[in-house]
Structures are given as structure tokens and as C-alpha cells.
Design a protein around this motif. Sequence first.
Motif, short mmCIF file in Angstrom:
data_model
loop_
_atom_site.label_atom_id
_atom_site.label_comp_id
_atom_site.label_asym_id
_atom_site.label_seq_id
_atom_site.Cartn_x
_atom_site.Cartn_y
_atom_site.Cartn_z
N CYS C 234 0.87 -1.20 0.13
CA CYS C 234 0.15 0.06 0.00
C CYS C 234 0.83 1.40 -0.09
N LEU C 235 2.07 1.08 0.40
CA LEU C 235 3.10 2.26 0.38
C LEU C 235 3.02 2.96 -0.59
N ILE C 236 2.91 2.50 -1.91
CA ILE C 236 3.24 3.42 -3.02
C ILE C 236 1.91 4.31 -3.21
N ASP C 300 8.76 10.40 -6.38
CA ASP C 300 9.33 9.43 -7.42
C ASP C 300 10.59 8.67 -6.80
N LEU C 301 11.55 9.43 -6.45
CA LEU C 301 12.62 8.49 -5.65
C LEU C 301 12.15 7.48 -4.75
N THR C 302 11.19 7.94 -3.86
CA THR C 302 10.59 6.87 -2.80
C THR C 302 10.44 5.68 -3.29
N TYR C 303 9.44 5.68 -4.46
CA TYR C 303 9.03 4.52 -5.22
C TYR C 303 10.20 3.25 -5.46
N GLY C 304 11.22 3.80 -5.78
CA GLY C 304 12.35 2.98 -6.09
C GLY C 304 12.66 1.90 -4.73
#
Lengths: 590, 293, 313
Positions: C234-236, C300-304
Motif C-alpha cells: 500500500c505504501l506506493i 518519485d525517488l521513494t518509489y524505488g
Amino acid sequence: MEGQRILSVSGLTVAFGSTTVVHDLSFDIASGGTLAIVGGSGSGKSVTSLAIMGLLQEGVGRASGSIRLGDQELLTLNEAAMRRVRGGKISMIFQEPMTSLNPVQRIGDQIGEAIRIHRGLRGAALRKAVLEMLRKVRIPDPEQRIDNYPHMFSGGMRQRVMIAMALACDPVLIIADEPTTALDVTVQAQTLQLLKDLQRDTGTALLLITHDMGVVAEVADHVLVMRRGREIERGTVHEVFSNPRDGYTRTLIEAAPSLVGKWRGRPAAGQAVDVVPLSFRGEAAVLEVRDLSVRFPSYGGLLGRLKGEVRAVDHVSFAIGQGETLGLVGESGSGKSTIGKAIINLVPGHSGGVTVAGREVDYGNPASLGALRRDVQMIFQDPFGSLDSRQTIGSAIIEPMRVHGLASGKAAVSRMEMLLERVGLEPSRAGSLPHEFSGGQRQRICIARALAMSPKLIIADEAVSALDVAVKAQILDLMVDLQKEFGVSYLFISHDMAAIERICDRIAVMYFGEIVEIGDRDDVIGRPGHDYTQRLLAAIPITHPDQRGLRPPPANNSVPPRSPLRPVDYQSPPTRWDMMAAGHFIRRAG
Amino acid sequence: MSGIISESPTSAHPRNGMRSFLSRLNFSTQAGLAVLLLLVLAAIFAPQLATHAPSQQSLINQLAPPGGKYLLGADQFGRDIWSRLLYGARYSLIIGFSAITIALVLGSFIGMVAGYRGGAIDIVLMQMMDVILAFPSLILGLALVALMGATVTNIVIAIAFTATPAFARIARAAVMAQRDREYVQACHAMGFSGARVLFRHILPAILPEIMVMASLWMATAVRTEASLAFIGLGLAPPTPTWGGMVREGFENILSSFHLALFPSMAILLLVLAFNLIGDGLRDAIDPRMKDVS
Amino acid sequence: MVSFLAKRLGFAVITLFCVLTLVFLLVRILPGDPALVILGDQASPESLMALRQRLGLDQPLPVQYARFLMQSVQGDLGRSMISGRPVMDEILTVLPYTLELTMAALLLGALLGVPAGVWAAVKRGRTPDYILRFLSLVGLSLPAFVAAIVLLMVFAIQLRWFPVISAGGANTLAERLRQMALPTLALALIMMAYITRVTRSAMLEVLSQDFIRTARAKGASPSRVIWNHALGNCLIPITTVVGLYLGILIGNSVLTEIVFSRPGLGKLILSALTQRDYTLLQGMIVIYTLMVVVVNLLTDLTYGFLDPRVKYK
């Protein structure tokens, strides 16, 4: 070989609200034994497996009767005790390997979780146990793969991970719910073989849930056929296959590919030819495809430069005669569907020549494109998805006639009604919406819509693959009848050998974007010349348990899958072909 | 190679017809519609329902408490709060409806074209939308109104401007989800023109999603209009706007908190009504959420 | 990874460039002459001319535009028309107050919203779910100034637990926290409403997926299934929403700062508006937008880190 009774189900009834989906079902499984529960969609077979696992949705599904695992009654067990059973004593393999693994966890952790919960291992011991499981299911490079995420695995490899997870805690029973249905046929054969080997080694009992009689013939000891929530037939696998008592069972058995008896041996050495002539049956070719290629650019690197091209289809040539059916067979990713779409300009980046009814198609010319769209129609896999759910079926059949100015007003309506009748539907239902019809009926509507244009060629892209076996046979028969009446030709694209064998005059086999073999149906199936065709045919499950061991075990694919990615300026090596018989050509490796 | 399609017709599917549609709506939507209807009626019949002229001042009744002659009390100029609330509803509704209608038509069109055509057109159009989205919407609205002047037209333009990218994005995503569906491919295979496929077949399919968005953005529009008025960028006094009434009431919050309280509750009620409708509609069109409502 | 970064940075730069252009045009098309606004109607033509020259307003538009771009890139947003101080200094003086407020509100909103959303999803279709859904709907319907005023009325005016005005003068950390409490809570309540809703719907989506059934079939306990398997997936969507609503949060902070008379960007932009200080306004819009662009980049960076499938292509 069979030991004591492991699981005994008696009087099992499952209800969702006021609807009962499983009625009074009883069966036993002994250790080391394999019971197959067979049925179409809605037969209650999957619900039965979920009931055994105690995984029916809480408050929605209710199970009554008795499910005993050894001496333990499972239906009255509390949730905490049931959790010790799940994954520990009974484990499960699901149909969809693509979605059944947690996408954000490493596969090692996911296999390890079951071991940690039930065997209490931690740290290095846990890792060692996981590695051992990965080796057992023959996943290459386990040391490295253990830390990979599911998306880095192919469908077949993921299913191996699922099997490893299921076997991790030495369960007494494994429930496999359509374990190979989502896999390509060659992968399916390997996976079944693996499951059989592992079961033999561990002595686990197996409950196999499937709709595919071929799989049953391959692995089961006992069979239970279900329909609409009830048992309709049961017996040993030999009894059921040799002497089916129920008509539905017979339909299921007949629907399985019956190719084993058709194999007539290896062809004699071929005669090398430079160019494959475009052969077809009949007087005139309806469709000629010459050197068709479809390439998708692939970008990469820091600035998104053109890295190369994916050759989805590479220099493919074939022809179809009037009233003829050509089958295009291959596994997922072979490019077979792309060919169909390229012919009617639904994919970008295609090159080569296409001639329809003697006229070369000029894809840049609207008039030529318009003529193509009248002459060539398409039927898709999902008969619900290919109809606009907000449009009545009558209007859906009339719309293309109006757009192309073929008929309008009363004439269009009467043609629509005639077509509905011809495909076996009541013309009075023209005002209904697609959702009011069953899957088979919807596919009939799609066929009627295609015929509305009086096409010369119909491209059927996996047109019967999503249908239940009995319905599949009816639709194929309808297509044959309509072909006789309207004189239409078919390009029949499918991964389903049984359907191909049933309807096609000639067959072309696709492998990684290329045709590797083409010829008359009886030649290609009876005397397959190309390695891949042989592998494909060998992988098709047998149709009777007596045939077990009669055919060579499916050879592991020695050639690693090729990447279809090519440099931009890549020149395909010249192809060499051998002619095996009149119109039967195979591609030589190299 | 998907699953086997069931042989029984799927029954739970929307049928056309307004009445059956209304009766199928969940409680959330019905409650929201009821509140909205009430507020719309109040705005239409403001002259009949008002007890005073909205701008009529009365020096002796300054800050009169609720009850008696002044149903909800009077403000610091002795103006009747009840009457001002009724007339204020007109501005909130008109500004919200106009702004969202513009944003819906413009944004959906941009998004549909971008999603359907793809390629360079898509990149350019959506980059433009992303630029607008890069501004915090309240700050952008505030800057636009401050620079252009606080008139009804300018406030409508400012709010429509900030809402357009949202509609473009949802329409684009919805079109792209439909574009690869087999029925769209079937339309192409039959030689239908792009405009026919887009507006005859795809638009009806994505319309429910856009309407949900419109309802939720109506809520945002009303809230933004009120926020601008609260900051002092609303219609010039003595025009009765809810946000402006809160602003004036806030100056006397220590002595007479009802001045700010009633218009605040009115704003909350209207915004909540639109959110209830949008939320309920979303559940109604999303089959996954069906058993929840 | 590197190419993904480069691409995202490229997009951010293009966006910022477009924003700068838009801001420049917006401020130039406004009616009225800034020099006239600053000096008033009574000013002599000579002094007006002199001021225009000093502000560079006598130059042709392309020249002004080029200079504006060059200076902005170097971090020079010009000087305030009113105070004469560099705009950057004016902003940097109050920026920490706004950052501290929004970050605290974000943290509080997430700490309350995620568990609330998970709880609602688990209790789906039952009383706690209905109550939480309704409350979160009220929360996101609440204009920030209404939330702030209600908190102010109840906790500062009636109960007197917190100061009415949170402007400066706090020497101890306790005093500072007391001043921050109400404005933070006002923003956090709204943020919490958004996060509760997205967590609930993401959770419901994930809980219906096949791999959850796999986890249960392994014998994993319900809490393990929810916190270990479901929440990770769910974090995304939660991160996306948080990133998206940070723009709203920043906008809302303006309203809260006004209600609580708290120093910050909100009060500064209000004074820029009332005093028609266009250079200050222009600079502030640029800074606000920069904040949103940076947040998007971070999202965007967090997605990775959250999803191994994001290959940074």
C-alpha cells in the motif's frame, strides 16, 4: 503404493448466503495418492479446495459436513489451530503464478516465511532450508535467485517458487488449483513432471483441481467429476477414461487434444529449397502475406537513445486460399497475435506486403484501408471485452454496415436479424445488451458482427480460448458451418492444439517471431519436422492414462530462449528451408 | 490465456434509465443529493426565504445574538446573517458550477485527445498540465485573482484554471485504460474513424469516472472560493459570500463567535454534500467496492 | 537508476522553466503600473521614470524576461518593492516557520491516518468503517480556515489550553510546542482524512489480491498478513497521495497562519498581496512551486525504495 487415508471429506456443503455452491460432496485421499477434481467454471471445484483450507471468506461462505485430516476435524477447528494446519500439514498451489507472489518481497523471504512459521527456523538455518527447497524444484542458480523479487522470474519459474513454498514444511497433502492452466504448454509439461517427481519422492497426497482432462490423464489416480456443485461421476482414472458413464464427462474427455494417435513418425529427409512458395488450397488466394515484419523500437541508456528493435514478427510469409483455414500456432510471445493485428493495421511499425483478394494493400491510402476493413474482419479472445457494454447487440451488428455504407435502414436491420438467426440466436433479442448473454452467445454475436460485412477473411485471435470446453466445440462447429455457407476463409490464431487440429486445413508454427514450419494439418501434426514443433506436440498432455509412458518425456529445451531484441542495423541470416512434402516446409536451424 | 469465462450471463450490470439509476444509488449519494437539493432551493428562493435585505444595515442591532427578529443573529453592521447566508449560497453555487463545467469540458477534451493520440501531442499537452499542477492550487488561484481583480468571472477563471489538469489527467488515464481494450480494437478493425471511436464508444465508458471527479472537484471549488474570500480575495463587500462572512465574523470572534460559526457550517455542509455524492458515485461505479456500500 | 534520475530531473527543470515563464507573464499582464502603485497617484513623472529605470521596467519585455530568468537561476528573486530587502531574504526569514508547521502536520497526519485507514479496511462494511469513512469525508470537506477557527474557538478561547496567537516570543521548547499545537492539529486533521481514505482503499485493493491468499495459505496470522504483506504493497499509493496533497497542505498553511497570526509564508504572501508588492509575490510563487517540484521528485525517488518493480527506466 497407496497408504493410509489422509483426508476424508463427507457430506461437504458450501453456501454463499442463500446460494449453495457445493452439495453434499464426499471423497477420500490416501497418502501418496492423487485425486483430481474436474469440472468447468462454476462447478464448485475451487470452492471445495478453499473450504478444506478454511479460506472461505469470513461471514460470506459457510461450509458444513465434515472434513477430517487424519483424526482431526478441520471444520470445527478454531482459527489459530487452523493456521497451524495451513502451510504446515496442507499447503496449496494456486493458478496464477504471476499474481500469487507478493511483488515487494524477495522470494527467499516468502518461502522462508512458511518455514519460519511452521518449523521455527531462523537465520542461517532458515536460508539453508530455503536454498534446499529452491534446488529441489530445480531453480537454476539458487544462491543468486533467493534474493530476487518475483517480477524477475518467468511464469513457469514463479510456479516453481510456489511449489517450493508448498513443499517447504513437508505437508501431508498438497492442493493444486489449476497449477498449470496459466502456463505455456511446454512449460506446463515440465511443471507437471516436476510435481509428479516431487510427490513420488515425498509421498505427499495430491488434490488436483483442474478443468483439463489431459492433465488428469497425466497424473491422477482417482477422478471426481463435478458439475454445478454436485459430484456426477467418480472412479479410478482408468475407469473414468475408458468407460465414462456421464455425457458431460465424455464431453470433457473429447475436448482434450487428441493428437497422440495422429503422430506418424519422423518425416523423411527434406529437400533444400531457397524460397518457400506461397501455397494455399483452392483456386485463388484470399490473403497473401510476404515478408511481414513487425518491429518495436526499444529505447534505453542515459538519453533514451534507440537501443535496438524488438522483432515481434520477422519476415513471415504465407497465403490463405478461398474457403480455407490456416492455423497459426505458437506459445505466448511468439508473435502470432501480432501478425493478425499487423494485417489489419492495428499495430504500428509493420513492413512487408499484404495482398487481399488480389489487391495489394496500401496502408497509407484511406480508400485501400477502407477496402481492407470491409474484406477482413476480426474476432477476439474475450467476447465480452470486444463488445461495447453500453451498445445493444443489434446496434453493434448494424453499426459497421452503416459506417461502411453497405446497408442502412430496413435492409441493415433485416440483415442483422438474418445473421443473428444464422449464428443461432433469437433475432428478437437484438435490443439486449451484451451482459445479458453468456460467453458462448457473446462470441456468436461477435461472429455475426464480423459476417455483417460479408468479409472474405476472418481473423480469429484466440477466439475460443476463453470458453468452456463444451461451448468451445459448439463455436468451432458453428465456424465450420458458416465457412461452408458464406465461403469465408479463416486465419485461426491459437495456442490450443486441439482447436487448431479441429478446424484448420493447414498449420503454421510460430516460434520467436518466425514461422518455423508450415504445411497441411496432417503433415505438421503427423510428421513434424522442426524441433520446436516436435517439442510443442510432445508437451501436449495425453488423452488417456494408458498412454502414460508411451510418449517420450518432454525434452528440456536445450536452446536458451533467444532475446528478440536486435541492433537496429541487424541483418537476419539467410534462412534455409527444407521441403518435406508438397506444401510442407520446415526451417533449418542456423 | 486468461481464466475461463462463465457461461451464465453477468446480471449485475447498469441498465439505462434514470429511475432505476436513482434507486440503485447508495445512501451516501442520496444523502448528498438531498442536502445539495436543499441548498440549491434555498439559493433559488432566497428572496422568499430571506427575512431582511442581505445588505440592510441596522446600527441598533449590531452583533445581535441568534433568535428573535434575527434568526441566526446579526453581524457587526446589524445585517441579518440568515438572509446573507441564503444569498451567499447563490455565489458559492454559481461560481462552483461554472468553474467546474469549464474545467470538465476543457480538461476532459485535452485528456481524451492526449490519451487517445499518444506520442508528441500527449507529451506536450500533459507537460502543460503538469506545469499548472506544480503550483499549489490555492496559491495559484490566489495569485490569479489578486492580479486580475476579484470579480465573479475572474474567480471562475482562476478556479477553472486550477481544476483543468485534474480532469485532463483522469480523462487521459481512463481513455488509455479503454484504448487497449478489445472492443476498441474491434472498432478499429471495423474501420471506424478515430472521432467515432473516441466520442461514441470511449466517452460513454469513461463518463461515470469523469462525473465522479466533477462532483469531488465541485467540493474543492466551493472550498477554494470560500478560502479566497476568507483571505480577502472574494467579491467586494457588501456582497454576501460565505467566506467573506467568516472573514468579517473572525474579527469579532472573541465576543460573538456565531458570526463566523454559521457561515463556516454552511460552507462545510455544501462541500460535504458534493463529497458525499462523489464518494457514493465512485463506490457505485467501482464493482470492487460493491459489497461495501 | 541514473537515467531515471536524469529524466526526472529533466522534467523538473522543464517544469520550473515553464513556471518561471508563466509567473513572469502573469505579473506583466496585470493591469496597472507597479511604479505608480509604489509611489502613489501624487508622484511626479520624473520620480516615476526613475523608479521604472531602477526596477528595469523601462527595458523591452524580452530583456526583462532574460534578466528575470538569469537572476532566478542564481537564486536572486529581486528586491521587495516595499521594504527594499532582497526577496530571498524575506522568504528565508519566515520559511522555517512554515516548513516546521507543514512537516509536523504531515507527520501527525500520517501517524494517525495510516492506522485509521488500515483499521477501516479490516473492519470493512462494519460500524468502525462507516464512522471512519464519514469522519474522513468531513475532514477533507473542511476548509482549513474553518478547522483552524473551530480549534481556536474551542481550545484557545473557551478552554484556554493554548494561546490564541501563536506569533513568536517563545523562549522554551514547551512554549514553542504549545504555540504550534493548534495550527499543526488543524492541518493534520485534514491531512489525516486524506491519508485514511487512501490507505483504506489501497488496503482493500491489496487484500483482495492473490498473494494475500497465498500468505494465508502459508498459515500466516491475520496481523502478519496485514502489516507484513498488505501494508508494504500500500505504501506506493499512500506516498503518491501524500506527495500530491502536499500542495494542498502548503496552500492550507496560508489559511492556518492567518487564523493563528503565525509568522510564515502565508502571512508574507498576504502582505505582498495587500501592498501590491509584485516582486515579492512573484518570488513567493516561484518558491512555492519549487517546493512542490522538489516534493514530486522525492516522491518519485521513494518509489524505488518501496517497490522493487520500479526499475527507474
